[in-house]
Design an enzyme around this catalytic site. Structure first.
Site, short mmCIF file in Angstrom:
data_model
loop_
_atom_site.label_atom_id
_atom_site.label_comp_id
_atom_site.label_asym_id
_atom_site.label_seq_id
_atom_site.Cartn_x
_atom_site.Cartn_y
_atom_site.Cartn_z
N LYS A 1 -12.09 -1.59 7.03
CA LYS A 1 -11.28 -2.58 7.74
C LYS A 1 -11.58 -2.56 9.23
O LYS A 1 -12.15 -3.48 9.76
CB LYS A 1 -9.81 -2.35 7.45
CG LYS A 1 -9.49 -2.91 6.07
CD LYS A 1 -8.32 -2.33 5.40
CE LYS A 1 -8.25 -2.91 3.99
NZ LYS A 1 -7.51 -2.08 3.09
N ASP B 1 -1.12 6.52 6.59
CA ASP B 1 -2.22 5.66 6.16
C ASP B 1 -2.49 4.68 7.30
O ASP B 1 -1.67 3.80 7.57
CB ASP B 1 -1.80 4.93 4.88
CG ASP B 1 -2.88 3.98 4.36
OD1 ASP B 1 -3.90 3.79 5.06
OD2 ASP B 1 -2.70 3.43 3.26
N TRP C 1 0.83 -1.21 0.00
CA TRP C 1 0.00 0.00 0.00
C TRP C 1 0.86 1.25 0.00
O TRP C 1 0.55 2.23 -0.68
CB TRP C 1 -0.99 0.00 1.16
CG TRP C 1 -2.08 -1.01 0.97
CD1 TRP C 1 -2.34 -2.09 1.75
CD2 TRP C 1 -3.05 -1.04 -0.09
NE1 TRP C 1 -3.41 -2.80 1.24
CE2 TRP C 1 -3.87 -2.18 0.12
CE3 TRP C 1 -3.31 -0.24 -1.19
CZ2 TRP C 1 -4.92 -2.52 -0.73
CZ3 TRP C 1 -4.36 -0.57 -2.05
CH2 TRP C 1 -5.15 -1.70 -1.81
C1 LIG Z 1 -7.05 -1.53 2.10
C2 LIG Z 1 -5.98 -0.52 2.21
C3 LIG Z 1 -5.89 0.53 1.29
C4 LIG Z 1 -6.84 0.70 0.14
O1 LIG Z 1 -8.06 1.10 0.62
P1 LIG Z 1 -9.29 1.46 -0.34
O2 LIG Z 1 -10.22 2.11 0.62
O3 LIG Z 1 -9.77 0.17 -0.90
O4 LIG Z 1 -8.79 2.38 -1.40
C5 LIG Z 1 -4.88 1.46 1.48
N1 LIG Z 1 -4.01 1.37 2.49
C6 LIG Z 1 -4.05 0.36 3.38
C7 LIG Z 1 -3.07 0.31 4.50
C8 LIG Z 1 -5.04 -0.62 3.27
O5 LIG Z 1 -5.09 -1.62 4.15
#
Ligand SMILES: *Cc1c(COP(=O)(O)O)cnc(C)c1O
Length: 362
Positions: free
Chosen positions: A195, A171, A100
């Site tokens: 998540k 993130d 990511w």
């Molecule tokens: C799942 C995830 C993403 C992508 O998320 P979306 O909402 O599907 O764009 C980005 N960064 C991390 C750390 C993730 O776990």
């Protein structure tokens, strides 16, 4: 049969929250309308969104000089919005600690070639460790970007790197509300809700106000944080239902005792699984012990056919979504806040039985 959902995302939600949603579904607060049918300008929805913000501020201890935004587009859209809003004439330093982080860097690099640079990278050890960041001249950077929890590889920062003169952007998609990070250590925090918070469709952005005070007029309206700040996340139609469910999740968390209580429970869950892995002859964790995630736990047997058999038999027994990400293979158990301890207890029992059956137990 009980179903234990180990999905990395969209992921399990608290059963108590789902029951509440069901109870309120047909008529929200005697309105004879469901939340999905409410105008986002109605006072009923205004209360939902402002309560959601209040609860999140409370849970994370978000200081007043930070804005909380409820937007759409997922964390992936933020990969572009962040440089558009925060990158001025300096550089953006990216730590690539997993897939990511790499995607975040690539998006910034695509928009601002030469300005986005990689400052640390764990690709050479397959992201089984978090790479150290050493910066000689902080004043060259507009921001540094990290991924606090690497969802796919199963690593996490247990100590956040500190910089004096450059804002840290994080993130937190897979461990927001599962770690006691201090919001003031960051310039911007973002997370897709699907998540560790609520349903897919909502993205949360927490940004320090001084960082975006001088935004350029050329940022597309929907990508410009100022748009959402000025309109309290109601410039256009926000993801109303995911915001409502997320608010209920925040309330659930608060009732349970907040983030510190959650960490205590998550540690118990993760320890049980890591301990089972370390005591077994069959399973191993690919991740360096210093960097192990509490929320996403990969493990392998070392034999891809046996991994497949494990996943198939586990599914038969009600343990679903244990297949590791296609880039890593093996198994991965995602133990987000809403995943109960009993599910981990059931999984480790199954793991031990499988090991016995395969004749590999101690
Ligand atoms: C799942 C995830 C993403 C992508 O998320 P979306 O909402 O599907 O764009 C980005 N960064 C991390 C750390 C993730 O776990």
């Amino acid at each position: 049969m009980t179903c234990w959902n180990f999905s990395a995302g969209p992921a399990v939600l608290p059963a108590a929250v789902l029951s509440k949603v069901q109870k309120e579904l047909l008529s929200y607060q005697d309105s004879e309308m469901s939340v999905m049918e409410l105008s986002h300008r109605s006072s009923l929805f205004q209360h939902i969104i402002s309560d959601a913000e209040k609860s999140l501020r409370n849970l994370m201890g978000i200081p007043d000089n930070y804005h909380v935004l409820f937007v759409q587009g997922g964390a992936s859209t933020q990969f572009a919005s962040i440089p558009m809003n925060l990158l001025k004439d300096k550089k953006a330093g990216y730590v690539i600690s997993g897939s990511w982080g790499k995607k975040a860097f690539e998006e910034a690099d695509k928009l601002y070639p030469g300005q986005a640079i990689v400052i640390a990278d764990s690709t050479s050890n397959k992201h089984t460790e978090i790479p150290d960041v050493i910066i000689e001249n902080e004043s060259e950077f507009d921001y540094i970007h990290i991924t606090t929890n690497n969802t796919i590889e199963g690593t996490a920062y247990h100590t956040i790197p500190k910089f004096k003169n450059v804002p840290l952007v994080a993130d937190m998609s897979s461990n927001i509300l599962s770690a006691d990070y201090n919001v003031s250590d960051f310039g911007l925090i973002y997370a897709g809700a699907q998540k560790n918070i609520g349903p897919a469709g909502l993205t949360i952005v927490i940004v320090r106000e001084d960082l975006i005070a001088m935004n350029s007029a050329s940022i597309p309206t929907m990508m410009d944080y100022q748009t959402h700040i000025k309109n309290q996340s109601l410039y256009n139609t926000p993801p109303t239902f995911p915001i409502y469910v997320s608010k209920l999740v925040f309330d659930w968390l608060q009732e349970l005792g907040g983030v510190s209580k959650m960490i205590e429970i998550n540690q118990k869950k993760a320890n049980l699984l890591y301990q089972t892995i370390s005591e077994s002859h069959l399973y191993t964790s690919p991740v360096h012990p210093d960097y192990r995630s509490l929320t996403n736990i990969p493990f392998v047997t070392g034999d891809t056919d046996l991994d497949k058999k494990f996943i198939a038999e586990a599914e038969e027994a009600g343990f679903v979504n244990l297949k590791g990400h296609r880039s890593v293979g093996g198994m991965r158990a995602s133990l987000y806040n809403a995943f109960p301890l009993e599910g981990v207890e059931a999984l480790v029992t199954f793991m031990k039985e499988f090991e016995q059956r395969e004749g590999l137990a101690k």
